[in-house]
Design a protein around this motif. Sequence first.
Motif, PDB file in Angstrom:
ATOM      1  N   PRO A 134      19.192  15.927 -14.945  1.00 58.47           N
ATOM      2  CA  PRO A 134      18.999  14.477 -14.821  1.00 58.47           C
ATOM      3  C   PRO A 134      19.583  13.692 -15.995  1.00 58.47           C
ATOM      4  O   PRO A 134      19.671  14.182 -17.125  1.00 58.47           O
ATOM      5  N   TRP A 135      19.903  12.432 -15.709  1.00 55.40           N
ATOM      6  CA  TRP A 135      20.347  11.477 -16.719  1.00 55.40           C
ATOM      7  C   TRP A 135      19.308  10.360 -16.776  1.00 55.40           C
ATOM      8  O   TRP A 135      19.085   9.683 -15.769  1.00 55.40           O
ATOM      9  N   HIS A 136      18.586  10.199 -17.891  1.00 56.59           N
ATOM     10  CA  HIS A 136      18.850  10.749 -19.191  1.00 56.59           C
ATOM     11  C   HIS A 136      17.527  10.941 -19.921  1.00 56.59           C
ATOM     12  O   HIS A 136      16.468  10.480 -19.488  1.00 56.59           O
ATOM     13  N   TRP A 137      17.571  11.586 -21.100  1.00 52.88           N
ATOM     14  CA  TRP A 137      16.381  11.909 -21.884  1.00 52.88           C
ATOM     15  C   TRP A 137      16.104  10.882 -22.984  1.00 52.88           C
ATOM     16  O   TRP A 137      14.982  10.401 -23.139  1.00 52.88           O
ATOM     17  N   HIS A 138      17.104  10.551 -23.780  1.00 53.75           N
ATOM     18  CA  HIS A 138      16.952   9.712 -24.975  1.00 53.75           C
ATOM     19  C   HIS A 138      16.509   8.296 -24.605  1.00 53.75           C
ATOM     20  O   HIS A 138      16.868   7.772 -23.552  1.00 53.75           O
ATOM     21  N   CYS A 139      15.723   7.695 -25.479  1.00 53.32           N
ATOM     22  CA  CYS A 139      15.266   6.319 -25.273  1.00 53.32           C
ATOM     23  C   CYS A 139      16.037   5.395 -26.209  1.00 53.32           C
ATOM     24  O   CYS A 139      16.052   5.593 -27.421  1.00 53.32           O
ATOM     25  N   TYR A 140      16.655   4.375 -25.629  1.00 46.48           N
ATOM     26  CA  TYR A 140      17.486   3.448 -26.395  1.00 46.48           C
ATOM     27  C   TYR A 140      16.710   2.178 -26.708  1.00 46.48           C
ATOM     28  O   TYR A 140      15.927   1.703 -25.887  1.00 46.48           O
ATOM     29  N   PRO A 141      16.952   1.575 -27.871  1.00 45.14           N
ATOM     30  CA  PRO A 141      16.176   0.390 -28.250  1.00 45.14           C
ATOM     31  C   PRO A 141      16.608  -0.885 -27.540  1.00 45.14           C
ATOM     32  O   PRO A 141      15.814  -1.795 -27.340  1.00 45.14           O
ATOM     33  N   SER A 142      17.861  -0.962 -27.144  1.00 47.30           N
ATOM     34  CA  SER A 142      18.361  -2.201 -26.551  1.00 47.30           C
ATOM     35  C   SER A 142      18.136  -2.230 -25.042  1.00 47.30           C
ATOM     36  O   SER A 142      17.966  -1.194 -24.404  1.00 47.30           O
ATOM     37  N   GLU A 143      18.137  -3.429 -24.489  1.00 43.98           N
ATOM     38  CA  GLU A 143      17.968  -3.590 -23.055  1.00 43.98           C
ATOM     39  C   GLU A 143      19.335  -3.501 -22.391  1.00 43.98           C
ATOM     40  O   GLU A 143      20.074  -4.468 -22.297  1.00 43.98           O
ATOM     41  N   THR A 144      19.667  -2.315 -21.927  1.00 45.82           N
ATOM     42  CA  THR A 144      20.981  -2.076 -21.339  1.00 45.82           C
ATOM     43  C   THR A 144      20.925  -1.966 -19.820  1.00 45.82           C
ATOM     44  O   THR A 144      21.944  -1.916 -19.172  1.00 45.82           O
ATOM     45  N   GLY A 145      19.747  -1.883 -19.270  1.00 43.65           N
ATOM     46  CA  GLY A 145      19.616  -1.616 -17.843  1.00 43.65           C
ATOM     47  C   GLY A 145      19.171  -0.197 -17.565  1.00 43.65           C
ATOM     48  O   GLY A 145      18.653   0.107 -16.513  1.00 43.65           O
ATOM     49  N   TYR A 146      19.374   0.682 -18.530  1.00 40.95           N
ATOM     50  CA  TYR A 146      18.954   2.084 -18.393  1.00 40.95           C
ATOM     51  C   TYR A 146      18.305   2.566 -19.692  1.00 40.95           C
ATOM     52  O   TYR A 146      18.367   3.737 -20.029  1.00 40.95           O
ATOM     53  N   GLU A 147      17.713   1.668 -20.447  1.00 32.66           N
ATOM     54  CA  GLU A 147      17.376   1.979 -21.836  1.00 32.66           C
ATOM     55  C   GLU A 147      16.258   3.010 -21.986  1.00 32.66           C
ATOM     56  O   GLU A 147      16.190   3.722 -22.981  1.00 32.66           O
ATOM     57  N   GLN A 148      15.364   3.106 -21.026  1.00 32.90           N
ATOM     58  CA  GLN A 148      14.260   4.059 -21.135  1.00 32.90           C
ATOM     59  C   GLN A 148      14.670   5.406 -20.539  1.00 32.90           C
ATOM     60  O   GLN A 148      15.170   5.475 -19.420  1.00 32.90           O
ATOM     61  N   GLY A 149      14.470   6.459 -21.321  1.00 34.20           N
ATOM     62  CA  GLY A 149      14.733   7.805 -20.831  1.00 34.20           C
ATOM     63  C   GLY A 149      13.437   8.563 -20.617  1.00 34.20           C
ATOM     64  O   GLY A 149      12.344   8.064 -20.889  1.00 34.20           O
ATOM     65  N   ALA A 150      13.543   9.796 -20.134  1.00 33.49           N
ATOM     66  CA  ALA A 150      12.354  10.585 -19.842  1.00 33.49           C
ATOM     67  C   ALA A 150      11.484  10.800 -21.071  1.00 33.49           C
ATOM     68  O   ALA A 150      10.274  10.984 -20.963  1.00 33.49           O
TER      69      ALA A 150
END
Length: 299
Positions: free
Chosen positions: A257-273
């Motif tokens: 699956p995509w994706h694991w890492h959590c990104y701080p910015s609001e990109t549309g996919y920023e939250q990961g598992a």
Amino acid sequence: TMPPVLRLLLWVAAVAAASAATQSHLQWMSFWTLDSPSDIDGWGNFMFDSSDAATILRASELGLKVLYNLDTTLFNTTEDGHTVLRNDYARAWHTAANEKLFAWYEEGVIVGFFVGDELTWGGLPYADLVAAIDMVRHDFPTAIMYYNECWLVLVYDVDLFDNPIGYNRVPGNLSWISIDYYPDSGTIQDAKDIYNKNLYPIMSDNQFALYVPPSYGTTMDPDRYCGSANCTQAMVDWAWASYKWALEDQRIIGLNPWHWHCYPSETGYEQGAACMEAVRHTWQEIGARISQQNADLLD
């Protein structure tokens, strides 16, 4: 009528056959954008998106099967965003192979190579993709070779820049190929249709597929990106639907699956598992089922 004992024996045989079929094809579990190989320790069994020596050695210590990421060894991205072969790709490859890859492969640290992600979608000519894969295969005739492609390439045969590709066959020296397909593009049934209508017909009998399902959340327009206002529930549903499909489809040998890492910015996919507890636990359960059932086959 059939005697009850015979009916029971037939049912047990059917369950055993189904289990054997599952073990024979659905063997692999990983995740994109891991923060560390230990993120999937105990429920994943391969890693593919790193070329960092310390990360690879740690993954091998944990018992993960490692595919060395060749992306930056072979390819560059131009200023206008096109994926191209490095001018010195052959020299870069042979340098890396002689410095560590031959030894790592012989020692079992790596079992093969991840060639790259959405390469022809990014503008790489199909002939250059084949040339890169063939070069690596020449030096590693028995290694696993895997790459992921964008579904739009298979359905429309054009790249990101609307140039025709001529993608008529999956490169013959490739072992595995996957497609990523998410709810912002369609449904799980649409993903199945693309595999059946556009991918499988151009694969060889000795090639296998993985599927890259969605595993993300967003605070920015979840209805668009997740297909639901509740991203968590949508991702849990997609996880189980993906696993069910993979169990039923003999050509699919793994899920990542995509994706694991959590990104701080609001990109549309920023939250990961990693920061979606219910989604993470779902994939951990699915991964444990896949990895534990097939541990003996991967030793």
